[in-house]
Design a protein around this motif. Structure first.
Motif, PDB file in Angstrom:
ATOM      1  N   CYS A  65       4.716   9.766  -1.142  1.00  0.00           N
ATOM      2  CA  CYS A  65       3.979   8.733  -1.877  1.00  0.00           C
ATOM      3  C   CYS A  65       4.494   8.550  -3.292  1.00  0.00           C
ATOM      4  O   CYS A  65       4.242   7.513  -3.911  1.00  0.00           O
ATOM      5  CB  CYS A  65       2.488   9.076  -1.914  1.00  0.00           C
ATOM      6  SG  CYS A  65       1.637   8.891  -0.327  1.00  0.00           S
TER       7      CYS A  65
ATOM      8  N   HIS B 251      -0.755   1.041   1.126  1.00  0.00           N
ATOM      9  CA  HIS B 251       0.604   1.567   1.095  1.00  0.00           C
ATOM     10  C   HIS B 251       1.581   0.448   0.728  1.00  0.00           C
ATOM     11  O   HIS B 251       1.349  -0.714   1.056  1.00  0.00           O
ATOM     12  CB  HIS B 251       0.997   2.137   2.463  1.00  0.00           C
ATOM     13  CG  HIS B 251       0.068   3.194   2.974  1.00  0.00           C
ATOM     14  ND1 HIS B 251      -1.105   2.892   3.646  1.00  0.00           N
ATOM     15  CD2 HIS B 251       0.132   4.549   2.904  1.00  0.00           C
ATOM     16  CE1 HIS B 251      -1.716   4.022   3.968  1.00  0.00           C
ATOM     17  NE2 HIS B 251      -0.995   5.035   3.531  1.00  0.00           N
TER      18      HIS B 251
ATOM     19  N   CYS C  79       0.799   5.136  -2.413  1.00  0.00           N
ATOM     20  CA  CYS C  79      -0.449   5.326  -1.665  1.00  0.00           C
ATOM     21  C   CYS C  79      -1.636   5.328  -2.625  1.00  0.00           C
ATOM     22  O   CYS C  79      -1.823   6.296  -3.365  1.00  0.00           O
ATOM     23  CB  CYS C  79      -0.415   6.637  -0.886  1.00  0.00           C
ATOM     24  SG  CYS C  79       1.161   6.981  -0.058  1.00  0.00           S
TER      25      CYS C  79
END
Length: 316
Positions: free
Chosen positions: A293, A254, A307
């Protein structure tokens, strides 16, 4: 006897084109037989796996190669990560591009991988090629980050009979035995041993392995999806040699928060060290299921994901 010149000229005119075509064909066949086909100017992934390369710059010694399942030689990084001093000379755009390009390129080939658990969120891929295959009733799996979805853990236990240890302090569940093979721990993975955010209990990887009696044992598969805490946990694991004996390592990386040069440099340092410790990417994909994301990079203007699900084999 008088020669029929008119008839001779007619025959020559009639058969000359065919004769010329025959001569040209013979010449072309001769040229083709003497000319070797040109070699392609690129290497496919299988050829890349067969190449020999040193670990990335900055490693003191070259590590020996175990008997691999898929070929000979180390996997080659398509986008090698330079040392930190050089990273600091790069532009914002170059750093962002390098980070994303590194995480979206395969370095070694696993010809036999299977999806365990849900096909979308919650499921993870496992290489079952050669000696990476989980041995029936004789395998150990660590799963960090459950979020109430045990589909991966259940599938691994049911299919291979692995001893599974699942960890997540955010679910408000006490330690318990989930079926015969799955042990749930109300515990998170971090770079500290103590309480973390929200007063969750946290431990480092070497302590967790020691507590479970696995400090000196091989662990077949470790999955880590802990929402940006993976970076600190990995840095601590490097310092303590806690990745020793881990055959497959799968993470969701991440990069939450603002895009900052310092964040990219810190994360690229971690990725370089993973490479230098012998881990090679065999599968990768961008997680775009969750809207949080997806974003547009302020550095290169491209649509990106915060992500990345990335799968590693312990290759060297």
């Amino acid at each position: 006897m008088k020669v029929p010149w008119d008839r001779l000229r007619m025959n020559i005119a009639r058969y000359a084109p065919m004769f010329c075509a025959l001569i040209v064909s013979v010449v072309l066949l001769y040229i083709a037989s003497r000319t070797r086909p040109r070699q392609p100017m690129f290497l496919d992934q299988q050829d890349r796996v067969g190449l020999k390369s040193n670990v990335q710059e900055g490693t003191k010694e070259k590590k020996s190669l175990p008997e691999p399942a898929l070929g000979t030689g180390e996997g080659v990084a398509a986008h090698p990560i330079p040392l930190e001093d050089e990273l600091r000379t790069m532009t914002n755009k170059q750093l962002a591009t390098l980070y994303n390009d590194y995480l979206t390129n395969v370095q070694v080939l696993c010809r036999d991988k299977i999806r365990m658990g849900n096909i979308h969120g919650g499921g993870w891929d496992v290489c079952v090629d050669g000696h990476y295959k989980l041995k029936k009733d004789n395998c150990i799996v660590y799963s960090f980050g459950i979020d109430n979805d045990f589909s991966f853990d259940d599938d691994v236990a049911d299919t291979f009979g692995c001893e599974v240890h699942a960890f997540d302090p955010s679910m408000n569940k006490d330690d318990h035995q989930r079926g015969k093979l799955i042990n749930f721990h109300n515990l998170g993975l971090a770079d500290i041993n103590g309480n973390g955010k929200s007063s969750w209990p946290m431990k480092t990887l070497p302590v967790i392995r020691q507590d479970n009696g696995h400090a000196e044992k091989d662990i077949d598969y470790v999955k880590i999806d802990i929402e940006d805490s993976e970076w600190g946990a990995l840095r601590y694991a490097f310092k303590t040699d806690a990745l020793k004996g881990i055959k497959q390592l799968s993470l969701e990386f991440h990069i939450f928060g603002k895009e900052e040069v310092s964040r990219y440099i810190a994360r690229l340092n971690v990725l370089r060290e993973l490479y230098n410790q012998g881990y090679r990417i065999f599968w990768t994909h961008n997680n775009v299921v969750y809207p949080a994301c997806r974003f547009t990079s302020i550095f290169d203007g491209r649509q990106r994901t915060r992500c990345h699900e990335v799968y590693f084999l312990k290759w060297v």
